[in-house]
Every structure is written in structure tokens, then in C-alpha cells.
Write an enzyme that holds these catalytic residues in place. Structure first.
Site, mmCIF file in Angstrom:
data_model
loop_
_atom_site.group_PDB
_atom_site.id
_atom_site.type_symbol
_atom_site.label_atom_id
_atom_site.label_comp_id
_atom_site.label_asym_id
_atom_site.label_seq_id
_atom_site.Cartn_x
_atom_site.Cartn_y
_atom_site.Cartn_z
ATOM 1 N NE ARG A 17 -12.404 -14.129 20.945
ATOM 2 C CZ ARG A 17 -12.134 -12.969 21.538
ATOM 3 N NH1 ARG A 17 -12.688 -12.691 22.704
ATOM 4 N NH2 ARG A 17 -11.327 -12.098 20.977
ATOM 5 C CD GLN A 18 -14.927 -12.692 14.119
ATOM 6 O OE1 GLN A 18 -15.399 -12.451 13.018
ATOM 7 N NE2 GLN A 18 -13.982 -11.946 14.658
ATOM 8 C CE LYS A 32 -18.567 -14.911 28.287
ATOM 9 N NZ LYS A 32 -17.145 -14.941 27.939
ATOM 10 C CG ASP A 86 -12.284 -18.184 29.482
ATOM 11 O OD1 ASP A 86 -12.640 -19.001 28.612
ATOM 12 O OD2 ASP A 86 -12.823 -17.070 29.627
#
Ligand code: R5P
Length: 301
Positions: free
Chosen positions: A93-94, A192, A219
């Protein structure tokens, strides 16, 4: 082919080896009182094709370190090739700088994986399409979406009253693939927002959601459970009666067990890319296995 595993994915590695009529090859991990580890390969791997099966979920840094130490030990023991099956690969996610001054954490992981001599990576449902581009070695992205599609077909949920829902704009690619595996089941997206300092999530809107009785949220991972909780509340407000969740990686941090069990979703389907400790399991949970897919991929080695 020789298959090795550290501590984080032992069950998955054993099942995969069994599926390939092999047994796990032996390594030892010594834990020092200060938290350091010493890894030793206990088999002759000279000129062998070796496989490490190791996910890097919680505790993520410890698992990464163990994974790098195993790869280094294999290379130093003369392994011809090291293929890393890392079903869940943390820090994805980074994958870019969100706020100036930050590093690119996944870039660091990719550099380290290559520095210890890994020749190939096999991963499930990478967080974004740019993940493979971090590597100059082959990176094979597998996906749990065909497994999810089979389960949805088995349940006979069909496109007349069911909508696939991505809980954020980043998941659109995923939801389109699943839709095409399900005879073009309709899909919708929730918008979101995540507060970067507190990590809290909120819903700012949606597209394509009206008029469905059943929704299937899809997801790549569940961590705190916050995304699923706010998405399912939002879907209920929109008049959806039954909500199901399919997520590849059950990272299950913090209070996720309580949040997911208490949420308005009927059932949470995840895979075994991450080994879930018994005390994090809950009645609404069902685990689907990626073992056959890993075994098929390894047969191609
Ligand atoms: C976000 O971009 C991911 O796709 C997941 O939606 C998110 O990481 C889930 O995290 P949590 O369960 O903590 O909301």
C-alpha cells in the site's frame, strides 16, 4: 524442486508441498533473546531449484527479515535458483509518496528482495498494477478472483439482483475482472477517503449502486476491518439487504475480528494467503484455499 518455509506460512507450504507429492525441505531458525534470528539450511541445495513459501503479514518486519535471511542462506549454500512464493507481500500500500518527505516503503522491500538474490517472485493480487514494475526480476501476479468467481457461482448468486462492489476507486480493475468471470455481473464503486494521519476511513459517495438486494464487496485485503464496516453500513443505507465480502488477504489486525463479526455482512470469504491464528477466526469467516493455484504455478518452474 525443493520447498522451504519459515514460520509465517508453514501450513500453506506443507499443503503445497503435499499437493506436489513433495515434503518440506529442512531449515532451522534459532531465536536469540534480543529478537535476532539465525537461519540455517539443513539440506544440500547445491545447483537445486529452490522455493521459499513465506507471506509477510503481521509481524510484518519480522517476517520480512526472516524471509530475506532464508533467501540469503539458500544462495550462500549454492542454490541454483530461489523462487519466492510470497502470497501476501506487505508494504504494497506504500507504493508511492503520499505526502512529501516520505520514502517509498515498497521500493525498499523490492531492493532488499533483489539484493539477497531472489530470482523470481510469485504473489497474489498485488495492491496496484505498478507493483511488478518495482522489480527487475520476473514477478508473477496470481489472483484469487477465479476462486471467488467459483464460490459465487456455487452459491447461485446471479446478476439479476446482485452487484459487485469495490470499496474504493483503486479496486475498479479487480471488480471488472471478476464481473467478466461472472457473465458480466454488474458492478459499482464506493468512494472511500482515508485520513492519512489517523488512518480513519469515510465514504464520500458511490456510483452504480441503486436497486440491488444483494451486494458482494471485493477487496485485496482486510486489515483493521474499517473499510468493510463503513462500506457495509453505507450499502445498508442504500437499501441492500444481504452483503457478502470476498477479500484475498486476511491480514486481520487490531480489533478486526470483533468489527467484522459485528458488521452487517452475512459472511466474509478470504483465502489462506495469510495464516489466520485460531484466536482471530470468527463464525462469519470462511477460508478458501490458494494451494492448488500455487502448486499449478510451481509445476511450470
Ligand atoms: C486499500 O486501498 C485496500 O485495498 C483495502 O481496502 C484496505 O487496506 C483495507 O484496510 P482496512 O481493513 O484497515 O480498512
Amino acid at each position: 524442486m525443493m520447498i522451504f518455509s519459515g514460520t509465517s506460512s508453514r501450513l500453506l507450504a506443507q499443503k503445497t508441498a503435499k499437493k506436489l507429492n513433495l515434503s518440506l525441505s529442512s531449515l532451522s531458525i534459532h531465536f536469540f533473546p534480543d529478537g535476532e534470528k539465525r537461519v540455517r539450511i539443513e539440506e544440500n541445495v547445491l545447483d537445486q531449484d529452490t522455493i521459499i513459501i513465506e507471506s509477510t503479514a503481521t509481524p510484518v518486519d519480522e517476517n520480512y527479515m526472516e524471509f530475506f535471511l532464508i533467501a540469503d542462506a539458500l544462495k550462500r549454500s549454492g542454490a541454483k535458483r530461489v523462487t519466492a512464493v510470497v502470497p501476501y507481500m506487505g508494504y504494497q500500500r506504500q507504493d508511492h509518496i503520499f505526502v512529501s518527505g516520505e520514502g517509498v516503503s515498497f521500493g525498499v522491500i523490492a531492493k532488499l528482495a533483489q539484493a539477497v538474490g531472489i530470482d523470481k517472485i510469485i504473489n497474489f493480487d498485488p495492491h496496484s498494477i505498478k507493483i511488478p514494475e518495482f522489480f527487475s526480476i520476473p514477478f508473477t501476479p496470481l489472483s484469487a478472483l477465479p476462486i471467488f468467481a467459483e464460490k459465487i457461482k456455487e452459491k447461485k448468486w446471479n446478476k439479476n439482483n446482485t452487484v459487485l462492489v469495490s470499496p474504493d476507486m483503486g479496486g475498479i480493475r479487480r471488480i471488472k475482472i471478476l464481473s467478466s468471470l461472472l457473465n458480466n455481473m454488474p458492478y459499482a464503486t464506493i468512494e472511500k477517503e482515508r485520513d492519512l494521519s489517523t488512518g480513519e476511513v469515510s465514504v464520500s459517495g458511490s456510483k452504480g449502486l441503486d436497486g440491488y438486494d444483494k451486494a458482494i464487496i471485493v477487496d485485496d485485503m482486510i486489515s483493521s476491518g474499517g473499510t468493510i464496516a463503513i462500506s457495509s453500513d453505507f450499502l445498508k443505507e442504500k437499501g441492500v439487504k444481504e452483503i457478502y465480502v470476498f477479500a484475498t488477504h486476511p491480514v486481520f489486525s487490531d480489533e478486526s475480528k470483533k468489527i467484522l463479526q459485528k458488521s452487517s455482512v452475512e459472511k466474509v470469504f478470504v483465502t489462506d494467503t495469510v495464516q489466520i491464528p485460531e484466536d482471530k477466526k470468527f463464525p462469519k469467516l470462511e477460508i478458501l484455499s490458494v494451494v492448488p493455484m500455487i502448486a499449478e504455478e510451481l509445476k511450470k518452474q
